[in-house]
Design a protein around this motif. Sequence first.
Motif, PDB file in Angstrom:
ATOM      1  N   ASP A 181      -0.576  24.414  -8.457  1.00 25.01           N
ATOM      2  CA  ASP A 181      -0.427  23.628  -9.683  1.00 25.01           C
ATOM      3  C   ASP A 181       0.577  22.499  -9.423  1.00 25.01           C
ATOM      4  O   ASP A 181       1.779  22.733  -9.318  1.00 25.01           O
ATOM      5  CB  ASP A 181       0.067  24.549 -10.807  1.00 25.01           C
ATOM      6  N   PHE A 182       0.073  21.286  -9.317  1.00 23.30           N
ATOM      7  CA  PHE A 182       0.926  20.143  -8.968  1.00 23.30           C
ATOM      8  C   PHE A 182       1.330  19.309 -10.190  1.00 23.30           C
ATOM      9  O   PHE A 182       1.808  18.196 -10.037  1.00 23.30           O
ATOM     10  CB  PHE A 182       0.194  19.245  -7.949  1.00 23.30           C
ATOM     11  N   ARG A 183       1.138  19.839 -11.371  1.00 22.41           N
ATOM     12  CA  ARG A 183       1.354  19.001 -12.569  1.00 22.41           C
ATOM     13  C   ARG A 183       2.814  18.597 -12.782  1.00 22.41           C
ATOM     14  O   ARG A 183       3.093  17.669 -13.508  1.00 22.41           O
ATOM     15  CB  ARG A 183       0.811  19.717 -13.807  1.00 22.41           C
ATOM     16  N   ALA A 184       3.746  19.336 -12.160  1.00 21.25           N
ATOM     17  CA  ALA A 184       5.160  18.991 -12.343  1.00 21.25           C
ATOM     18  C   ALA A 184       5.665  17.995 -11.300  1.00 21.25           C
ATOM     19  O   ALA A 184       6.814  17.559 -11.352  1.00 21.25           O
ATOM     20  CB  ALA A 184       6.010  20.265 -12.289  1.00 21.25           C
ATOM     21  N   TRP A 185       4.821  17.610 -10.362  1.00 21.48           N
ATOM     22  CA  TRP A 185       5.226  16.755  -9.238  1.00 21.48           C
ATOM     23  C   TRP A 185       5.711  15.395  -9.722  1.00 21.48           C
ATOM     24  O   TRP A 185       5.072  14.747 -10.560  1.00 21.48           O
ATOM     25  CB  TRP A 185       4.023  16.574  -8.311  1.00 21.48           C
ATOM     26  N   LYS A 186       6.852  14.942  -9.182  1.00 22.75           N
ATOM     27  CA  LYS A 186       7.373  13.603  -9.517  1.00 22.75           C
ATOM     28  C   LYS A 186       7.391  12.672  -8.297  1.00 22.75           C
ATOM     29  O   LYS A 186       7.332  11.456  -8.438  1.00 22.75           O
ATOM     30  CB  LYS A 186       8.814  13.713 -10.045  1.00 22.75           C
ATOM     31  N   MET A 192       1.152   1.142 -11.690  1.00 26.40           N
ATOM     32  CA  MET A 192       1.220   2.445 -11.017  1.00 26.40           C
ATOM     33  C   MET A 192       1.925   2.282  -9.667  1.00 26.40           C
ATOM     34  O   MET A 192       1.321   1.915  -8.671  1.00 26.40           O
ATOM     35  CB  MET A 192      -0.181   3.026 -10.832  1.00 26.40           C
ATOM     36  N   VAL A 193       3.219   2.592  -9.647  1.00 29.63           N
ATOM     37  CA  VAL A 193       4.012   2.442  -8.420  1.00 29.63           C
ATOM     38  C   VAL A 193       3.698   3.572  -7.426  1.00 29.63           C
ATOM     39  O   VAL A 193       3.811   3.378  -6.222  1.00 29.63           O
ATOM     40  CB  VAL A 193       5.525   2.431  -8.768  1.00 29.63           C
ATOM     41  N   ASN A 194       3.281   4.711  -7.940  1.00 29.83           N
ATOM     42  CA  ASN A 194       3.128   5.916  -7.101  1.00 29.83           C
ATOM     43  C   ASN A 194       1.706   6.491  -7.213  1.00 29.83           C
ATOM     44  O   ASN A 194       1.507   7.595  -7.729  1.00 29.83           O
ATOM     45  CB  ASN A 194       4.187   6.937  -7.554  1.00 29.83           C
ATOM     46  N   PRO A 195       0.699   5.757  -6.738  1.00 32.02           N
ATOM     47  CA  PRO A 195      -0.688   6.208  -6.940  1.00 32.02           C
ATOM     48  C   PRO A 195      -1.023   7.511  -6.218  1.00 32.02           C
ATOM     49  O   PRO A 195      -1.821   8.303  -6.727  1.00 32.02           O
ATOM     50  CB  PRO A 195      -1.531   5.043  -6.394  1.00 32.02           C
ATOM     51  N   ASP A 196      -0.433   7.766  -5.053  1.00 33.64           N
ATOM     52  CA  ASP A 196      -0.721   9.027  -4.348  1.00 33.64           C
ATOM     53  C   ASP A 196      -0.202  10.220  -5.156  1.00 33.64           C
ATOM     54  O   ASP A 196      -0.879  11.242  -5.289  1.00 33.64           O
ATOM     55  CB  ASP A 196      -0.045   9.063  -2.972  1.00 33.64           C
ATOM     56  N   GLY A 197       1.004  10.072  -5.667  1.00 35.11           N
ATOM     57  CA  GLY A 197       1.595  11.151  -6.458  1.00 35.11           C
ATOM     58  C   GLY A 197       0.814  11.392  -7.740  1.00 35.11           C
ATOM     59  O   GLY A 197       0.554  12.543  -8.118  1.00 35.11           O
ATOM     60  N   VAL A 198       0.423  10.301  -8.415  1.00 39.93           N
ATOM     61  CA  VAL A 198      -0.371  10.444  -9.644  1.00 39.93           C
ATOM     62  C   VAL A 198      -1.669  11.190  -9.340  1.00 39.93           C
ATOM     63  O   VAL A 198      -2.064  12.117 -10.067  1.00 39.93           O
ATOM     64  CB  VAL A 198      -0.671   9.055 -10.260  1.00 39.93           C
ATOM     65  N   HIS A 201       7.285   7.947 -11.083  1.00 38.27           N
ATOM     66  CA  HIS A 201       7.203   9.406 -11.017  1.00 38.27           C
ATOM     67  C   HIS A 201       5.778   9.856 -11.304  1.00 38.27           C
ATOM     68  O   HIS A 201       5.183   9.480 -12.317  1.00 38.27           O
ATOM     69  CB  HIS A 201       8.187  10.031 -12.012  1.00 38.27           C
ATOM     70  N   ALA A 202       5.264  10.700 -10.407  1.00 36.62           N
ATOM     71  CA  ALA A 202       3.840  11.034 -10.407  1.00 36.62           C
ATOM     72  C   ALA A 202       3.346  11.585 -11.750  1.00 36.62           C
ATOM     73  O   ALA A 202       2.331  11.135 -12.267  1.00 36.62           O
ATOM     74  CB  ALA A 202       3.581  12.052  -9.289  1.00 36.62           C
ATOM     75  N   TYR A 262       0.844  -1.191   0.000  1.00 35.81           N
ATOM     76  CA  TYR A 262       0.000   0.000   0.000  1.00 35.81           C
ATOM     77  C   TYR A 262       0.882   1.244   0.000  1.00 35.81           C
ATOM     78  O   TYR A 262       1.965   1.252   0.582  1.00 35.81           O
ATOM     79  CB  TYR A 262      -0.924   0.008   1.222  1.00 35.81           C
ATOM     80  N   SER A 263       0.341   2.281  -0.631  1.00 32.93           N
ATOM     81  CA  SER A 263       1.042   3.565  -0.662  1.00 32.93           C
ATOM     82  C   SER A 263       0.924   4.253   0.697  1.00 32.93           C
ATOM     83  O   SER A 263       0.239   3.765   1.596  1.00 32.93           O
ATOM     84  CB  SER A 263       0.410   4.443  -1.743  1.00 32.93           C
TER      85      SER A 263
END
Length: 296
Positions: free
Chosen positions: A131-136, A104-110, A63-64, A37-38
Amino acid sequence: MGAIVDPRKIYTFEQMKVDIDCLCIKYPYLAKEIIGYSVEKRELFAIKLGTGSKNVLLNGAHHAREWLTTALLMNMIEYYCELVQLKADFRKLLQDVSIWFIPMVNPDGVTLVQTGSNLPFLRTLNNESDDFRAWKANIRGVDLNRQYPVDWESIDDQMKKPAPAMYKGAQPLSEPEVKALYQFVLEKDFCNAACYHSSGEEIFWKYKITGELLNQAKGLANDLAELTGYQLVEPDGEPSGGGFTDWFLMQMKRPSFTIEIAPYIGPRPVPITYFDQIWEQNKEVGIFLAEACLGT
Ligand SMILES: [Zn+2]
């Protein structure tokens, strides 16, 4: 495209969950496993196609903002399920090799990239931007592809604290997403792996490997470059570790590839309009890895 997965929309964790269940009902030879779980308790799914005792692994969205890699892998799962019904030689291959997907390894980030957040601590990490679109990173601001226990100490750590990208964490495997994948890989004895990322149309295939492994990895990398049209990257000087592929190469002593699916488009998700070309370049990759596993 298949009847269940629609990769030409913003592909969310919730949609993936629904699609996984639909695919598993429609195709009884597909199996799902929850490997962990994340941070925010979202399931980390592994999907298995095939009954073979050998295993290969494809994973995406460490990476998100690179969630188009999830859409790619989910579309690949459905396409391969359809192929099973059409092609006897593919059915035969799957009797020898099982293909595993962790889409999807990073579901919270996505989810953060796709829907944003009002949480003050995330806004602070995000330089006070909405704006969180650049978040990795993951939801704690740790870069999941700098978390694996290979030369972790020597990773360039200019980023000393949680951030949208590049922070390697207080120690390797501190994040539950990476820990789950790490344990899963150690249990399964994969004969090779591909780790999908989304920027650069390149394939990373080499770390500090030598001898037979170097030859084997180079041979497969050349074939993968031909298959996808992507360029091979050789690290110059002293490569810094911590990535999935670096760790897999050194730990498992088997080939692993980081595949970057799109041209560099800056710090944002790859536009969905790129999907069709990416699909054509990558749809055979899982089959290629499974075939490479035969005879090993
Ligand atoms: Zn990436």
